[in-house]
Scaffold this motif. Structure first.
Motif, PDB file in Angstrom:
ATOM      1  N   GLY A  71       0.869  -1.225   0.044  1.00  0.00           N
ATOM      2  CA  GLY A  71      -0.111  -0.117   0.061  1.00  0.00           C
ATOM      3  C   GLY A  71       0.819   1.379   0.010  1.00  0.00           C
ATOM      4  O   GLY A  71       0.106   2.282  -0.098  1.00  0.00           O
ATOM      5  N   TYR A  72       2.297   1.183  -0.030  1.00  0.00           N
ATOM      6  CA  TYR A  72       2.961   2.345   0.102  1.00  0.00           C
ATOM      7  C   TYR A  72       3.080   3.050  -1.246  1.00  0.00           C
ATOM      8  O   TYR A  72       3.084   2.120  -2.291  1.00  0.00           O
ATOM      9  CB  TYR A  72       4.387   2.006   0.532  1.00  0.00           C
ATOM     10  N   ASN A  73       2.831   4.058  -1.492  1.00  0.00           N
ATOM     11  CA  ASN A  73       3.184   4.640  -2.864  1.00  0.00           C
ATOM     12  C   ASN A  73       4.717   4.877  -2.980  1.00  0.00           C
ATOM     13  O   ASN A  73       5.483   4.945  -2.319  1.00  0.00           O
ATOM     14  CB  ASN A  73       2.728   6.338  -2.833  1.00  0.00           C
TER      15      ASN A  73
END
Length: 200
Positions: A170-172
């Motif tokens: 979920g990290y950009n």
């Protein structure tokens, strides 16, 4: 400008080297590769590197690792390599290197997004990154001869997605050009005592 880049053959280091090589004397330092060898976990090795360089206008570190693993089974032995390398290694680059850094020169260290947004099983890395950030804030008040210090705190960099992406769901992704530009700003700009965050 004479710049030493520790970790210049790594994922981030290669991009920083490409950004700073034009118009500068760039010296790549690494434990087993580069123009000059240094083991940042060893204060003696750091001292020997700086003695060989004589003086530098900028010192950048993109090296350093930390432990990822289950919190409930984590021990001091798991944490110590990262403490000796990513934390004390970078601290010693400054404590020793300040005597070789030119007037008006700069240090640029590396932390990471885990200082603010720890990943699961990443307590050690979160601790290391936070400690590096705090050291830079304090050291910027203490350095003499107009010397500066900053730390770049990248998120999950785009070039590391395949290797580390599973640890950061979920990290950009942080674009590599923006990450490299943060190091350029620290070295060629006038900022001091800043945590240069590049999270997306």
């Amino acid at each position: 400008m004479k710049i030493v880049l520790i970790g210049g053959t790594g994922t981030i280091g290669k991009r920083v080297a490409a950004a700073l090589a034009p118009g500068n004397e760039l010296i790549i330092a690494g434990r087993n590769s580069g123009d000059i060898q240094v083991d940042i976990a060893s204060a003696a090795s750091i001292e020997n590197m700086f003695r060989e360089l004589v003086t530098v206008d900028a010192c950048i570190c993109t090296a350093g690792t930390g432990y990822y693993g289950d919190f409930h089974t984590m021990t001091q032995e798991h944490m110590m390599p990262g403490i000796g390398n990513k934390l004390l290694g970078q601290v010693n680059l400054v404590l020793i290197g300040k005597n070789y850094l030119s007037e008006g020169g700069s240090f640029t260290l590396t932390s990471g997004i885990a200082a603010e947004h720890p990943a699961r099983n990443g307590a050690t890395v979160a601790m290391l990154n936070g400690a590096v950030n705090s050291f830079v804030l304090a050291a910027s008040q203490e350095l003499k001869k107009d010397q500066r210090i900053n730390v770049v705190s990248p998120g999950l960099v785009a070039d590391s997605r395949e290797r580390y992406g599973a640890l950061f769901p979920g990290y950009n992704l942080a674009p590599m050009d923006k990450v490299a530009n943060a190091y350029v700003l620290s070295v060629l700009g006038a900022v001091n005592g800043k945590i240069l965050k590049v999270y997306a």
